[in-house]
Design a protein around this motif. Sequence first.
Motif, PDB file in Angstrom:
ATOM      1  N   LYS B  40     -26.828 -12.454  13.999  1.00 58.60           N
ATOM      2  CA  LYS B  40     -26.170 -11.347  14.477  1.00 58.60           C
ATOM      3  C   LYS B  40     -26.526  -9.954  13.689  1.00 58.60           C
ATOM      4  N   SER B  41     -26.501 -10.167  12.203  1.00 57.28           N
ATOM      5  CA  SER B  41     -26.739  -9.047  11.629  1.00 57.28           C
ATOM      6  C   SER B  41     -28.514  -8.673  11.770  1.00 57.28           C
ATOM      7  N   THR B  42     -29.320  -9.783  12.035  1.00 59.36           N
ATOM      8  CA  THR B  42     -30.456  -9.613  12.304  1.00 59.36           C
ATOM      9  C   THR B  42     -30.625  -8.434  13.344  1.00 59.36           C
ATOM     10  N   PHE B  84     -22.537  -0.822   8.299  1.00 58.80           N
ATOM     11  CA  PHE B  84     -23.209  -2.239   7.596  1.00 58.80           C
ATOM     12  C   PHE B  84     -22.078  -3.269   7.206  1.00 58.80           C
ATOM     13  N   GLN B  85     -22.674  -4.616   7.282  1.00 60.60           N
ATOM     14  CA  GLN B  85     -21.560  -5.810   6.939  1.00 60.60           C
ATOM     15  C   GLN B  85     -21.810  -5.485   5.355  1.00 60.60           C
ATOM     16  N   TYR B  86     -22.588  -5.191   4.696  1.00 59.17           N
ATOM     17  CA  TYR B  86     -22.631  -4.881   3.258  1.00 59.17           C
ATOM     18  C   TYR B  86     -22.928  -3.588   2.697  1.00 59.17           C
ATOM     19  N   LEU B 169     -21.056  -2.164  14.792  1.00 55.13           N
ATOM     20  CA  LEU B 169     -20.070  -2.582  13.840  1.00 55.13           C
ATOM     21  C   LEU B 169     -20.411  -3.876  13.269  1.00 55.13           C
ATOM     22  N   ASP B 170     -21.113  -4.087  12.061  1.00 57.74           N
ATOM     23  CA  ASP B 170     -21.270  -5.487  11.845  1.00 57.74           C
ATOM     24  C   ASP B 170     -20.032  -6.252  11.068  1.00 57.74           C
ATOM     25  N   GLU B 171     -19.409  -7.013  11.398  1.00 58.72           N
ATOM     26  CA  GLU B 171     -17.999  -7.475  10.640  1.00 58.72           C
ATOM     27  C   GLU B 171     -17.301  -6.393   9.888  1.00 58.72           C
ATOM     28  N   THR B 172     -17.253  -5.409  10.485  1.00 58.85           N
ATOM     29  CA  THR B 172     -16.412  -4.695  10.017  1.00 58.85           C
ATOM     30  C   THR B 172     -14.948  -4.987   9.606  1.00 58.85           C
TER      31      THR B 172
END
Lengths: 533, 254
Positions: B40-42, B84-86, B169-172
């Motif tokens: 997913k993040s990729t 970003f997730q991080y 939105l990555d795991e916001t």
Amino acid sequence: MQIGPPGRQVALSPSPQLPLSLLNAEISIQEPGNDPTSSLVLLGARPLSGNEVHMTDSTTTLEEFANREYEHGFVTDVEQETFPPGLNEDVVRAISAKKNEPDWLTQWRLKAFRHWQTMEEPSWPKVHYEPIDYQAISYFAAPKKLLDSLDEVDPEILTTYKKLGIPLDEQKALAGVAVDAVFDSVSVATTYKDKLAEKGIIFCSFSEAVQDHPELIKKHLGSVVPHTDNFFAALNSAVFSDGSFVYIPKGVRCPMELSTYFRINASNTGQFERTLIVADEDAQVSYLEGCTAPQRDENQLHAAVVELVALDRANIKYSTVQNWYPGDKETGKGGIFNFVTKRGVCGEKSKISWTQVETGSAITWKYPSVILKGDKSIGEFYSVALTAGRQQADTGTKMVHLGKDTSSTIISKGISAGKGQNSYRGLVKVTKSADNARNFSQCDSMLIGSQCGAHTFPYIEVRNPTAQVEHEATTSKIGEDQIFYCNQRGLSTEDAVTMIVNGFCKEVFKELPMEFAVEAQKLLGVSLEGSVG
Amino acid sequence: MLELNNLHVAIGGNEILKGIDLKINAGEVHAIMGPNGSGKSTLASVLAGREEYEVTSGEVLFQGENLLELDAETRAREGLFLAFQYPVEIPGVGNTYFLRTALNAVREHRGQAPLDAMDFLQLVKEKADVVKLDPSLLKRAVNEGFSGGEKKRNEIFHMAVLEPKLAILDETDSGLDIDALRIVSEGVNSLRDSERSFIVITHYQRLLDHIIPDFVHVLKDGRIVESGGRELALELEARGYDWLDSKAAVETAR
Ligand SMILES: Nc1ncnc2c1ncn2[C@@H]1O[C@H](COP(=O)(O)OP(=O)(O)OP(=O)(O)O)[C@@H](O)[C@H]1O
Ligand SMILES: [Mg+2]
């Protein structure tokens, strides 16, 4: 890729009125002191373990660090009087005679020269260079036409300074900044002299001070950095050419920024300036030093000495923005060898603050230091040193606590890019008499790319149990993550790097006089040009 | 708005995305769910232009243009935003200053004049209110020392200021407390309109109670193995991801 091409405003701040070149000044006070390592052994003090970090990782797009363009590399065509290369007692006498110096000063130079002959060039700094042939250097170069007023200055020289962004003509001079311009070995012009004189402030070239204020020179010359101090200081004491002299009388707060701007022009000559600043009791002054040099294939030696005397309750702030020619970024050919001794002595409740932004020179070797002699005196050292291309820097400070309740702060930011090597070397010494001395040191290193290095050599000697000494050190690599994050918000990679590096240096920049802080930020951007792939 | 055709992505010779097809129209919200490490993040990083990832085949069209030809900053300026997730810390660089530089870069790209300090501060104030961002975070360095939840909220704040066309939105939602989850979702909802699209990556159907998606996709081992409406998220919540394996196997067998 360029980070902020020259002339373009780089990110952070409103456009400054001041010329970039002014900032390029180097104000270094080097304390080419004794070899800290050996003194350490002698005193049996305890070294902190030195951290060394070498970048080996190379997966980044930051890899290439290269093409900074040096803006000030032009040569001025002016008629020069130059001594033939070589150094002996006759040359020392000839320099002194040229300057019409009193006999005591000639003798002082000779004493220094004789001592220098017994000394060896220090080999402890973490820098590498081909041996210097001191007989191949010319020890005096001056524009032929000499000058009593600005009208007599060779127009070529005035044009040079204009090109560098420093108008010497008082009508156009920088508001709020008095400038002493030193071209090769000679001071060519000092602005706002009369205005300063109204307050009893003396700001003039060193040579003039020798003629007009011999008692002050005799009293203070060598009082902070003795002629025997170290190899380069001894050499400077023998052959120093010119520099600036400042005296601020008791209780006077200098109403403007004082600044000396050094330009090396002649080839094959060494530059040996001598700066002396005396702030009498309760006096205050802020002083800035800047330097540039033409782009030449040979290395040029710059061995300056700066002495600061802060009497009781005086306050001296000395800022350097150094942008000497750094040498060819690929081959490492040429560039200035910057071996400077800078030191100040504090009286009771006085304060000396060194701020330096070092972006130029092939080699930088300097340790601006403070001797905290008076009780309750304060010493500060704020430094940004950037090495790119093939530059090498070994720089730091010495804080020597003699008085009671003295305190010192050291904030050092080293940035290495390209094949640059950056070392912090600092000594904090608390003597037996220094009850309740405090020091806080923070040394941060940032690495850009994979071929550079950062090294930290902190030395701490504590002889008094009431001392509080704190040392913090960090090393970080400018991250792909950080760059990508900035890119993702719409910033170009160049702007991102400039922004990240400026953020890293923030604690130091805020110590610079405002106008200069803006310039310093730009300078870093320009210096980093091409450092990102 | 966005169209992915048979997108294959590898890193260090390892194939991570193995043929993604996805079409997102203006105004739509697509949720992407899937187990840890499924890619997913990729996917988000590739869309945002991270260079380490190698696109081995396939194409991506953004507003009809070949997205893969653009560098990351150009994508951002064209209106693609990734929360970003991080989120990354940038010491010494003020959050407001950073955002202003970013906004002006975007505006310049659009041929708009830079926003002056006063107008910008007004905008910041407005947007900070929307996500109830603690004003002290505006003065601090970008994400430096922010708590996990503060970082996520700051991402949504950046989004609100930059007003992108497509936001990923990555795991916001991870790391947000219940109130923050609601506030952040309201912030996202307030930006929803017929011109703006969202890709919402999450592990929790709970977020989708607040941000109601038009479509839900399941990414597993680099492939979209299932797509459906919001009810798919409920089913995943109840049954996990394993049942999709057998389903996929059955389909492949056919
Ligand atoms: N830079 C990288 N180098 C090597 N492997 C990577 C890299 N980035 C991602 N991967 C691998 O790719 C796979 C997918 O990672 P990704 O971060 O996209 O997963 P994800 O679906 O976002 O997971 P999560 O739900 O845990 O966030 C993982 O196996 C991960 O280890
Ligand atoms: Mg992920």
